[in-house]
Design a protein around this motif. Sequence first.
Motif: not given
Length: 125
Positions: A42-52
């Motif tokens: 969950i945290i890995d996905w959210l970290t990647k999603y909030t790049e940019g």
Amino acid sequence: MENLHIDPTDEEPRVDFNAENGILEISGNSYPEDTSSVFKPIIDWLTKYTEGSGKKVQFNFKMEYFNTSTFVKFQKILKLLEDYHLNNDGDVEVNWYYEKSDLDMFDNGEDYQADVEIPFNMIAY
């Protein structure tokens, strides 16, 4: 980016993160023995999603019950969202759903709301 969907168990929450529309939802119960392994994807996905920058994020918490170690993971998620909102021009909104008669869940939402500088809605049902 692919969506993230995790089916619930008796001890783990349901997760639906939609990368196309920015609606992220976690619901149900969370009292697993090992919260780190449950919340890592969950945290890995959210970290990647909030790049940019500049994405819209609507995070809906619809929890019935969670334990102390989950409380800490939720803090981490909210701090990640706050950082995105304040430093990456993210349009972030948190909706904390709670049953009207559930004062503990209401109090938890208020505690989280006080800890972050992002739009945070308390929604009774």
